[in-house]
Design an enzyme around this catalytic site. Structure first.
Site, short mmCIF file in Angstrom:
data_model
loop_
_atom_site.label_atom_id
_atom_site.label_comp_id
_atom_site.label_asym_id
_atom_site.label_seq_id
_atom_site.Cartn_x
_atom_site.Cartn_y
_atom_site.Cartn_z
N ASP A 95 -69.32 45.55 -14.79
CA ASP A 95 -68.75 45.84 -13.66
C ASP A 95 -68.74 47.08 -12.98
O ASP A 95 -69.51 48.10 -13.55
CB ASP A 95 -67.24 45.21 -13.54
CG ASP A 95 -66.40 45.33 -14.60
OD1 ASP A 95 -65.54 44.69 -15.11
OD2 ASP A 95 -66.64 46.35 -15.57
N LYS B 166 -67.15 44.43 -7.44
CA LYS B 166 -67.17 44.46 -6.03
C LYS B 166 -68.55 45.14 -5.72
O LYS B 166 -68.67 46.30 -5.97
CB LYS B 166 -65.98 44.95 -5.62
CG LYS B 166 -65.07 43.88 -4.99
CD LYS B 166 -63.70 44.64 -4.50
CE LYS B 166 -62.48 44.06 -5.15
NZ LYS B 166 -61.37 44.75 -5.08
N MET C 74 -55.01 52.69 -11.84
CA MET C 74 -55.08 51.70 -10.51
C MET C 74 -53.93 52.15 -9.49
O MET C 74 -53.56 51.06 -8.77
CB MET C 74 -55.09 50.35 -10.84
CG MET C 74 -55.98 49.87 -11.90
SD MET C 74 -55.67 48.13 -12.54
CE MET C 74 -54.07 48.10 -13.18
N1 SAH Z 1 -60.39 49.32 -18.75
C1 SAH Z 1 -60.24 50.61 -18.06
C2 SAH Z 1 -59.32 50.31 -17.03
C3 SAH Z 1 -59.54 49.73 -15.96
S1 SAH Z 1 -58.45 49.37 -14.70
C4 SAH Z 1 -60.00 51.44 -19.08
O1 SAH Z 1 -59.69 51.31 -20.34
O2 SAH Z 1 -60.15 52.79 -18.68
C5 SAH Z 1 -59.25 50.41 -13.44
C6 SAH Z 1 -58.45 51.57 -13.42
O3 SAH Z 1 -58.79 52.63 -14.56
C7 SAH Z 1 -58.82 52.64 -12.12
O4 SAH Z 1 -58.18 52.20 -10.96
C8 SAH Z 1 -58.52 53.90 -12.34
O5 SAH Z 1 -57.24 54.05 -12.25
C9 SAH Z 1 -58.88 53.77 -14.24
N2 SAH Z 1 -60.00 54.73 -14.30
C10 SAH Z 1 -61.26 53.91 -14.75
N3 SAH Z 1 -62.09 54.92 -14.87
C11 SAH Z 1 -61.92 56.10 -14.45
C12 SAH Z 1 -62.31 57.47 -14.52
N4 SAH Z 1 -63.59 57.66 -14.87
N5 SAH Z 1 -61.46 58.26 -13.95
C13 SAH Z 1 -60.34 58.02 -13.59
N6 SAH Z 1 -59.73 56.81 -13.54
C14 SAH Z 1 -60.36 55.93 -14.04
#
Ligand code: SAH
Length: 501
Positions: free
Chosen positions: A32, A54, A169
């Protein structure tokens, strides 16, 4: 078999060894939005890739559809890798996918990943726990529907019960998050950081307090994906900032060397904070014919000197010897010269002593600094088919008897030209690097329209040395940066100096 693999937070180096193994062996990869393209590039050439995130304007696949897809592919006997941003079990819906697989009786494994909740703050210089400042850390969803009558988040407990709170998020909901925390007793002067695109070259960080972070984030135009860190640990950024203050931070640099050789330059750029974009335009191939190579290899003992002009030449000679059932012992007799340190290094790694490396790595210097009087010396130059004539000519003028043998040739590489053209015209690329005249020529062939390349003004061209710079000029382009030491290290140093000027 399905592997639910955490791809890490963004920087492609932050996937686990096991996760990378899975990507490399997968029959099908389902991924994704937050997965870095460089990780997908590690797939087997024949592996199927399915994007389920998306797409702009389009609808994303529903969770049920994704679950069904994973089960269907696994039942076809495929090795399925479900690649998810960060960690699959941290707000990644990995739990739901695992449940569906368990219910369907499909075997699965979980390969945890580095979550953005910890890594994005870390790359902003914020440790999520710290002795004396934080002994309880929470990771909270910021995505709750604000119109929901009752929140699942126990605001009254977390607002004051956790020292550090990381919201995922949550950028759109930042006003609500801040309001809930303050309403439930958190001091409005508590430090807050919002980190967008953490661990990537686009990383952007805004800091403030609960009282002013909404205004500051709005002012900076911060949007998803971002994590919000609340707590006194945020103050440590001032002292511990290490990533987004590197000299080449945020710069995207095009690397045009061959696929095999790009890595060294990419790594050196990464160390300085740049993001290398590998766009190999040349490929190393065997020479048109081995007749001359084989004849020369039979006559090695008759020469006083063997001169290698590149690491590719060394590799090609060794490969050919192996094909002939021979080895480095066939190079015994003459002294050995290397035109630069990388060439010398590849000889040394074969256990060969290098008798001569000039201080400057162009043909002119090789001749001027030659350690013996060339008169009457028999010299064999092993090089590329399309090399410049200056080295053999100058040595011959000085009285040496020179043989030149092409041990390899370079060909144009077919790369992702469409993507790179887009990145260039949209201004995404900051710097283009050239490490030889042939990379310049092939770049123009691939990117140019009827032999000419039009680049946005801000794009800078960096060359490894004056010969390459001349090739750039001959193509009607402007070499903005020319290395003083004609090596990869010298090239990166020159870029660093030019950009800090
Ligand atoms: N499983 C993922 C989270 C998925 S939910 C994890 O463990 O990181 C998606 C959210 O993760 C985004 O809305 C944001 O808040 C955060 N996120 C993911 N990658 C990011 C990044 N490189 N920098 C900042 N926030 C990030």
């Amino acid at each position: 078999m399905v592997y639910l693999v955490g791809a890490g937070p963004g920087d492609p180096g932050l996937i686990t060894v096991k996760g990378m193994d899975c990507v490399r062996k997968a029959d099908v990869i389902v991924y994704d939005r937050l997965v870095h393209p460089a990780l997908i590039a590690e797939k087997r050439p024949d592996a199927e890739v399915i994007y389920v995130g998306k797409a702009a304007g389009a609808h994303s696949m529903s969770q049920d559809e994704i679950n069904r897809l994973l089960i269907e592919k696994a039942r076809q006997g495929m090795l399925v890798v479900r690649l998810k941003g960060g960690d699959p079990f941290v707000f990644g819906r990995g739990g739901e996918e695992a449940e569906a697989l368990a219910e369907a009786g499909v075997e699965f494994e979980i390969v945890p990943g580095i979550t953005s909740a910890i890594a994005a703050p870390a790359y902003a210089g914020i440790p999520v726990t710290h002795r004396g400042l934080c002994s309880a850390l929470g990771i909270v969803t910021g995505h709750e529907d604000p119109t929901k009558a009752r929140s699942d988040i126990k605001w009254s407990s977390i607002a004051t019960g956790l020292d550090t709170i990381v919201f995922l998020m949550g950028v759109e909901n930042l006003p609500k998050i801040v309001a809930e925390l303050v309403k439930n007793g958190r001091d409005p002067s508590t430090p807050v950081a919002v980190v967008r695109w953490g661990t990537r070259s686009e990383q952007q960080t805004v800091t403030g307090t609960l009282a002013n972070i909404v205004d500051k984030a709005t002012e900076a135009g911060i949007s998803a994906p971002a994590v919000t860190v609340v707590g006194n640990v945020v103050n440590l950024r001032e002292k511990l900032r290490w990533f987004d203050n590197k000299p080449l931070f945020g710069k995207k640099v095009l690397v045009t060397r061959s696929r095999d050789q790009a890595g060294v330059l990419s790594e050196a750029l990464r160390e300085q904070g740049a993001e290398p974009i590998e766009f190999p335009v040349i490929r190393i191939c065997p020479p048109s014919s081995f007749d001359e190579v084989d004849a020369a290899l039979d006559r090695v003992a008759e020469y006083d000197w063997l001169l290698f002009t590149s690491a590719n030449g060394v590799g090609s000679v060794i490969d050919r010897l192996a094909e002939l059932g021979r080895d480095v012992r066939s190079l015994a007799g003459p002294k050995i010269g290397a035109i630069g340190p990388a060439t010398a290094d590849s000889l040394a790694r074969l256990g060969l002593k290098v008798d001569y490396v000039p201080s400057k790595f162009v043909a002119e210097a090789v001749v001027d600094e030659f350690p013996e009087n060339p008169v009457g010396k028999r010299i064999l130059i092993l090089r590329a088919e399309e090399a410049r004539e200056i080295l053999p000519e100058r040595l011959a003028e000085l009285g040496a008897s020179v043989d030149v043998v092409a041990v390899y040739r370079t060909d144009i590489e077919s790369s992702d030209t469409v993507r790179v053209k887009e990145m260039l015209s949209s201004g995404e690329i900051d710097i283009i690097t050239f490490t030889s005249s042939s990379t310049v020529a092939n770049f123009v062939k691939l990117i140019g329209e009827s032999g000419a390349v039009c680049l946005p003004d801000k794009v800078k061209i960096a060359c490894i040395g004056p010969i390459t710079a001349r090739a750039v000029e001959e193509c009607g382009l402007r070499p903005d940066i020319v290395a003083e030491e004609y090596t990869i290290r010298g090239l990166v140093a020159a870029i660093r100096v030019a950009l800090s000027a």
